[in-house]
Design an enzyme around this catalytic site. Sequence first.
Site, PDB file in Angstrom:
ATOM      1  N   LYS A 103      -4.103  -0.948  11.954  1.00 51.17           N
ATOM      2  CA  LYS A 103      -3.821   1.149  11.880  1.00 51.17           C
ATOM      3  C   LYS A 103      -4.788   1.655  12.820  1.00 51.17           C
ATOM      4  O   LYS A 103      -4.229   2.419  13.850  1.00 51.17           O
ATOM      5  CB  LYS A 103      -4.326   1.591  10.641  1.00 51.17           C
ATOM      6  N   GLU A 125      -2.851  13.346   6.912  1.00 49.32           N
ATOM      7  CA  GLU A 125      -2.758  13.012   5.915  1.00 49.32           C
ATOM      8  C   GLU A 125      -2.919  12.119   5.349  1.00 49.32           C
ATOM      9  O   GLU A 125      -2.842  10.467   6.551  1.00 49.32           O
ATOM     10  CB  GLU A 125      -1.623  13.746   4.616  1.00 49.32           C
ATOM     11  N   SER A 392      -2.838  -7.889   8.299  1.00 46.28           N
ATOM     12  CA  SER A 392      -3.150  -6.866   8.823  1.00 46.28           C
ATOM     13  C   SER A 392      -4.311  -6.318   8.151  1.00 46.28           C
ATOM     14  O   SER A 392      -4.374  -5.256   9.155  1.00 46.28           O
ATOM     15  CB  SER A 392      -1.728  -6.165   8.331  1.00 46.28           C
TER      16      SER A 392
HETATM   17  C1  PLP Z   1      -2.061   0.389   6.097  1.00 48.18           C
HETATM   18  C2  PLP Z   1      -2.003  -0.955   5.839  1.00 48.18           C
HETATM   19  C3  PLP Z   1      -0.846  -1.882   5.404  1.00 48.18           C
HETATM   20  C4  PLP Z   1       0.323  -1.388   4.987  1.00 48.18           C
HETATM   21  O1  PLP Z   1       0.960  -0.399   6.060  1.00 48.18           O
HETATM   22  P1  PLP Z   1       2.500  -0.730   7.318  1.00 48.18           P
HETATM   23  O2  PLP Z   1       2.902   0.249   8.098  1.00 48.18           O
HETATM   24  O3  PLP Z   1       3.509  -1.352   6.370  1.00 48.18           O
HETATM   25  O4  PLP Z   1       1.391  -1.863   8.932  1.00 48.18           O
HETATM   26  C5  PLP Z   1      -0.812  -3.430   5.631  1.00 48.18           C
HETATM   27  N1  PLP Z   1      -2.274  -3.346   5.618  1.00 48.18           N
HETATM   28  C6  PLP Z   1      -3.536  -3.071   5.556  1.00 48.18           C
HETATM   29  C7  PLP Z   1      -4.440  -2.845   5.998  1.00 48.18           C
HETATM   30  C8  PLP Z   1      -3.024  -1.491   5.558  1.00 48.18           C
HETATM   31  O5  PLP Z   1      -4.656  -1.160   5.864  1.00 48.18           O
END
Ligand code: PLP
Length: 409
Positions: A103, A125, A392
């Site tokens: 993010k 938010e 992610s």
């Molecule tokens: C917020 C988040 C997601 C989901 O958001 P996407 O916009 O679908 O990527 C996935 N993995 C992590 C670690 C997150 O914090």
Amino acid sequence: MELDTNTEEQSVEFLPMPDSQGNFGEYGGQVIPPELKAVMDDINEAYLEISQTEAFQNELADLFKHYVGRPSPIFFAKRLTENIGGAKIYLKREDLNHTGAHKINHCLGEALLAKHMGKTKVLAETGAGQHGVALATACALVGIDCEIHMGEIDIEKEKPNVIKMKILGCKLVPVSRGTRTLKDAVDSAFEEYLKNPKDFFYAIGSVVGPHPFPMMVRDFQSIIGTEARQQFLESQGKLPDMITACVGGGSNAIGLFTAFLGDEEVKIMGVEPSGLGLETDKHAATLTLGTPGAIHGFKCYNLQDDEGNPLPVYSIASGLDYPGVGPQHCYLKDIGRVEYTSATDAECLDAFMTLSRTEGIIPALESAHAVAFAMRQAKEMSPEQSILVNLSGRGDKDMDFVIEKLGLE
Ligand SMILES: *Cc1c(COP(=O)(O)O)cnc(C)c1O
């Protein structure tokens, strides 16, 4: 076959999608009142101009490198692969970024853009607090005021993130109306934004919302795939046979996918949360089970009732429970370039523990959905083949929950 390691030529940061109105085929666009459209068009114009300047590009590239710690490595998960049998599993380590997830890539981009546009305040938010923390971090660094709206129930539940946001100096606004959760926090933040859209910047947390946000957030996240493609080519001498990522709103997934869309030999898979099962009403598998409609200012697949109201959604991973999804994913599904599948809560928890114990990497519950799919899929493939998983984020935020759930004390 001639190897193409030239990433300049492969630059995908400004693909022709979407069209000038923000449409990805029949999805995306701007489903908003005219006065808001003028504001969004302003942001679009500023973005297209500022993002092309050398000053902006250099500043962002410098922060990606020296602040976020990019490029994030690609890691061959050898013991996980041996444990599963079949295709080799590789991880793109977005969990190693500063703040622990992907993010930060788009939050830095958005905060920097807001600053270059001369905005006085960045607003958003947050649900579980992940977007809030990443944005508060970026705003502290860039030096711009930050205001985050959060439901009172979520504030109770997400203490560590609430404390982080306060330490980072953002103004946290508790939302006491309605369900006192994310849905009402969205309304509250948006009302504040409408008081002065000329001076405020509303920072959307994924590839959703009205144009230009799905395009802008994608462009900022596309660094993931640009790096991964080059890294994989350089280390393996070929591209992966398959790439995969979890899909909530879809930002980490489109970030990985974008650089590979033109590589027809690479199979691309998005993984949605099927929660307690697709046959129950406890899931958030929007692309798998949704139907086209409008939500939050844009068109996409939706989990909606007969009147077009968003249905309640559920996932063990709070970052994945959104009833809509990024418009480009909807388009990619319809044209068949990307396939979307799902993983259950149980599969997610199994992947969470397995990755932790075979590799010493504790993944975010969101990311564990993609790992779960890779574990399922690798068995069907040969040891000469490879799957690249976008990891992610890291699982620090999920540890208390998992311990309680699995009773590991
Ligand atoms: C917020 C988040 C997601 C989901 O958001 P996407 O916009 O679908 O990527 C996935 N993995 C992590 C670690 C997150 O914090």
